[in-house]
Design an enzyme around this catalytic site. Sequence first.
Site, PDB file in Angstrom:
ATOM      1  N   LYS A   1     -33.131  33.170  67.185  1.00  0.00           N
ATOM      2  CA  LYS A   1     -34.419  32.757  66.623  1.00  0.00           C
ATOM      3  C   LYS A   1     -35.529  33.562  67.299  1.00  0.00           C
ATOM      4  O   LYS A   1     -35.442  33.894  68.484  1.00  0.00           O
ATOM      5  CB  LYS A   1     -34.599  31.264  66.918  1.00  0.00           C
ATOM      6  CG  LYS A   1     -35.809  30.608  66.290  1.00  0.00           C
ATOM      7  CD  LYS A   1     -35.829  29.117  66.686  1.00  0.00           C
ATOM      8  CE  LYS A   1     -36.905  28.350  65.918  1.00  0.00           C
ATOM      9  NZ  LYS A   1     -36.838  26.907  66.227  1.00  0.00           N
TER      10      LYS A   1
ATOM     11  N   ILE B   1     -36.462  20.538  68.305  1.00  0.00           N
ATOM     12  CA  ILE B   1     -37.242  19.485  68.971  1.00  0.00           C
ATOM     13  C   ILE B   1     -37.441  18.294  68.042  1.00  0.00           C
ATOM     14  O   ILE B   1     -38.021  17.285  68.424  1.00  0.00           O
ATOM     15  CB  ILE B   1     -38.579  20.051  69.490  1.00  0.00           C
ATOM     16  CG1 ILE B   1     -39.230  19.122  70.521  1.00  0.00           C
ATOM     17  CG2 ILE B   1     -39.530  20.337  68.330  1.00  0.00           C
ATOM     18  CD1 ILE B   1     -40.458  19.698  71.200  1.00  0.00           C
ATOM     19  N   GLY B   2     -36.926  18.428  66.804  1.00  0.00           N
ATOM     20  CA  GLY B   2     -37.055  17.318  65.856  1.00  0.00           C
ATOM     21  C   GLY B   2     -36.012  17.434  64.752  1.00  0.00           C
ATOM     22  O   GLY B   2     -35.838  16.533  63.936  1.00  0.00           O
ATOM     23  N   GLY B   3     -35.315  18.584  64.754  1.00  0.00           N
ATOM     24  CA  GLY B   3     -34.315  18.845  63.724  1.00  0.00           C
ATOM     25  C   GLY B   3     -34.216  20.324  63.385  1.00  0.00           C
ATOM     26  O   GLY B   3     -33.544  20.703  62.424  1.00  0.00           O
ATOM     27  N   SER B   4     -34.846  21.160  64.174  1.00  0.00           N
ATOM     28  CA  SER B   4     -35.031  22.570  63.807  1.00  0.00           C
ATOM     29  C   SER B   4     -33.755  23.403  63.796  1.00  0.00           C
ATOM     30  O   SER B   4     -33.736  24.492  63.231  1.00  0.00           O
ATOM     31  CB  SER B   4     -36.045  23.218  64.745  1.00  0.00           C
ATOM     32  OG  SER B   4     -37.357  22.852  64.370  1.00  0.00           O
TER      33      SER B   4
ATOM     34  N   ILE C   1     -43.795  26.565  64.302  1.00  0.00           N
ATOM     35  CA  ILE C   1     -42.396  26.205  64.609  1.00  0.00           C
ATOM     36  C   ILE C   1     -42.150  24.719  64.398  1.00  0.00           C
ATOM     37  O   ILE C   1     -41.247  24.138  64.986  1.00  0.00           O
ATOM     38  CB  ILE C   1     -41.998  26.615  66.050  1.00  0.00           C
ATOM     39  CG1 ILE C   1     -42.730  27.900  66.501  1.00  0.00           C
ATOM     40  CG2 ILE C   1     -40.495  26.856  66.178  1.00  0.00           C
ATOM     41  CD1 ILE C   1     -42.300  28.422  67.875  1.00  0.00           C
TER      42      ILE C   1
ATOM     43  N   SER D   1     -37.024  24.561  61.652  1.00  0.00           N
ATOM     44  CA  SER D   1     -37.725  25.795  61.913  1.00  0.00           C
ATOM     45  C   SER D   1     -36.795  26.992  62.128  1.00  0.00           C
ATOM     46  O   SER D   1     -37.276  28.121  62.116  1.00  0.00           O
ATOM     47  CB  SER D   1     -38.630  25.596  63.126  1.00  0.00           C
ATOM     48  OG  SER D   1     -37.891  25.465  64.302  1.00  0.00           O
TER      49      SER D   1
END
Lengths: 546, 546
Positions: free
Chosen positions: A137, A234-237, A186, A213
């Site tokens: 990434k 950090i949340g589903g990226s 992001i 992201s």
Amino acid sequence: MSYQIIAAEKVAQRNSKIPKDWLIFPQPFNDGTSLLQVPITCGVLSEVECEITSNYDATALLAKLRAGGFSAEQVTIAFCKRAAIAQQLVNCLTEVFFDEAIKRARQLDTERRESDSNTEVSFSPLPPLWGLPISLKDSFAYLGQDTSTGLACYVNEPATEHSALAALLLDLGAVLYCKTNLPQSIMTGDSDNNVFGRTLNPRNPCGLTAGGSTGGEGALLALRGSVLGVGTDIGGSIRVPSVCNGLYGLRPSVGVVPHGGVRDLTVPGTAGIMSSAGPMATSMRDISLFLQTIMQAETWKYDSTALAIPWSNHTKMDKKRLRIGLVEDDGLYTPSPPVRRGLKKAAGLLQAMGNVELVPIALPNVRQIYRDLLSYYMLSGSDYYFEQFGRTGEPLVPSLEALIPLLAQPRTTLKGFFDLNVRRTEAAKMYLSLFRDNNLDVILMPPAPHTAVPLDTWSTITYTGLWNYLDYPAVVVPVDQVREEDVADDLSNAKFGSEDARVYGLYTGPGEYRDAPICVQLVGYRHKDEALASMAAVLDGIINGI
Amino acid sequence: MSYQIIAAEKVAQRNSKIPKDWLIFPQPFNDGTSLLQVPITCGVLSEVECEITSNYDATALLAKLRAGGFSAEQVTIAFCKRAAIAQQLVNCLTEVFFDEAIKRARQLDTERRESDSNTEVSFSPLPPLWGLPISLKDSFAYLGQDTSTGLACYVNEPATEHSALAALLLDLGAVLYCKTNLPQSIMTGDSDNNVFGRTLNPRNPCGLTAGGSTGGEGALLALRGSVLGVGTDIGGSIRVPSVCNGLYGLRPSVGVVPHGGVRDLTVPGTAGIMSSAGPMATSMRDISLFLQTIMQAETWKYDSTALAIPWSNHTKMDKKRLRIGLVEDDGLYTPSPPVRRGLKKAAGLLQAMGNVELVPIALPNVRQIYRDLLSYYMLSGSDYYFEQFGRTGEPLVPSLEALIPLLAQPRTTLKGFFDLNVRRTEAAKMYLSLFRDNNLDVILMPPAPHTAVPLDTWSTITYTGLWNYLDYPAVVVPVDQVREEDVADDLSNAKFGSEDARVYGLYTGPGEYRDAPICVQLVGYRHKDEALASMAAVLDGIINGI
């Protein structure tokens, strides 16, 4: 300088890194049909390059490399070429350093030949990832390349050192060759920004998002322009683009995979919910391969924030009876018909096994947790984001524009932060009880209430973000794809109110959602990443007959 | 109710838990001479009780228990009696639950006998701490007992559940029998508060402090009223009393030993520098025994904040060449003559070994780190402390009064907290380089610039607090005691300015400091607690000829 000029120059520069021979002429007319076959039909790849990039997962490719079946250079060139094709199809790359990668691969081959022919030198085994191309990434710093994260203000600032993970992967023998696209900030579900533009979903380039992201990685892997990629979550990226592209994707516990030298756009020193680095791949065993290789390496030497949890090889799953907590929904969003079918299919296959027991469970307190998760994200408000965008006058991309209500959250005080921590500690106790009192080995649940959705409509991260909040490892496993039978049903099936109905309504049936992958999510206990990987391998074997 | 009445009733209640037969008559006249021999001369202990409590460390005692040489009840009664004697001599206990402990020990014996005689039941091995009495610092919640931490406002609020560690130790077969004294606020070097008063140093009860904040534990272990105790350490609170009482004391990395259910007096939800629970004992192997037993247990089931780092048994130290970083001072405080002699002695013995290499190193940036450490402690200012003291009108004890300049620090903002985090991350990188680039296995240094000091004069925690700031494991190892040769020298030997000279001037020579233990500190890398314990065992063997 205005962001448009910066972006135009940057994109031209990136495009110039693709050799002329690797350009696709004519570009396929983008009529929205799947692009998955184009790499092998476009004529750029030789037969053996088609074989290298199509027929192996990372584990098999490493074995072939190790056995001398392919040279490192041969494999690297093949993936550089296929990544170049993928870039032309779906705009998934940010930084392109094929030259450097091929040079390194050639060097690896030379060193190996010299070592093999020199019988006087004591035997030194090949490093565990010898010759394997790995994509990253964009947010991972790579020496000499930008870490722009798609923001104009960070273009043309080449990194002066490798991120911890890049340095570690190189020491482990991997070949790094490109970095991949991501959303402005992001923080959205669409990998779209003002510098590189949008990454498309190769299965359905006009209709469905590639996710975010880590969406560039997702699209690149789907087209097999990479065999193993690394994202952050950090949340589903990691998990969202894995869902959108039908991949395996693991969010490890924070610190298990080195995260030092990853750019994020939050205020420096921010604490609370932390981003985690993890692998995306086309097989579960590749996820395990990555995790095991990293955990067996001395990560602490590369990253002062690394957690030194060793790989213990203690978790042999073969004979054990597994207890699986089955979660049908998170109490906020009703899964769409194909997601329900996918979960039912997976659960049914597991139920049929003698050594697996399914225990229906309900996830407590998700609404409050989600509210607090958003507060953690916005601890310092959004000034810092807007400051960075403002430096070059760049506007918000649509998927970020849609988050304006979130961005408008007030900043928090230190006391407010501590209050969040108190509630998080309480939630952690509650979820520990859930795991312990039900004697669960793993939780099986949807990774989202829907599959990939139309562009700029992914707004829900309750199914993934919960595990960031608790810092539990979670892996996405593909189980099927949308089929004719997955007809849309009435909005009255949305059980949790108007916001649920809005999201539920996104699913319009197999027409628009043709071929969209359907995945499940397996969740383990905090820091039990190795155990999760072991169990996921067993369950994947049952579900997907591998 | 005023704190005086609460305290008087609480102390009377505690004293009433000591059976009449265990009272010492007449109390020895406290002329300041060592009390270490009184437990075996006072006539309260039988010959076998003297043997049980005097002649074994925890490791040996467990072996004896396991072999049936002593019953659990016999051992528990012996330590309850000796703890009662210690309490009468140096005021080291807060909560006394001998009855419950003896009942439990009897139960353990009964269950064992029944299990032994019932050949039909499948063999179940004794748990690893079977029958071993363990004492706890007052701040660990124990069901049915107060967790007052010496504050009048928390007296008569019995805990409704065990702290995670208490529950775990009981499940591991230990017998818990008392909790021990600590300073008002748990933040000073003298275990003195308005409810229980001051704990004295049994070696030198009028002259030198017993240390803090785990000082009750230190004095109890020195008198062998306990064979293994557990404290907490956020700046030196395990290591300071270990120094004062000539004990082994380990501050593990945060989370290695469960810390859930420990009361501290900071604002709930406080983040930044976290307290760590760890063992204090009379041998290095007991420290390792505790650490290994805890790390091999499923700590995650007891504490949602536990770090699940498994004990790996990988670190066998026998054949390896060890590289030891030798730190003479921290650049802020000059060690006193006996501390210098102790370090030199230890270094000399190690230097003489073939497989040890000493590398002189300097600790970077300690002044800034110390400043930031204090800012972390006072993130929310001191209102919360004063609120708790104010509820019963209790005044500050002298050692806390001396910290008024610290307590007067302004509270920090969220931005200020993040700025601290940024500097801490930078420091962590710097110290990682120090370890990695020097290829260090461990650091050898003083645990403080002085030995135990006169009452209420311990003000310096730079030598210990540095490792809380970085979250590195650190263990105190006794090497000698103050002798006639340790004459005080001129203040001009204090190299680092007037504050250094003030502290350096505390040492007045072997008269006042008679028999004060001299210790060194061994520091390992973050999360390498097992490796530190293994190395410390080897080095302790060399230094102390064990």
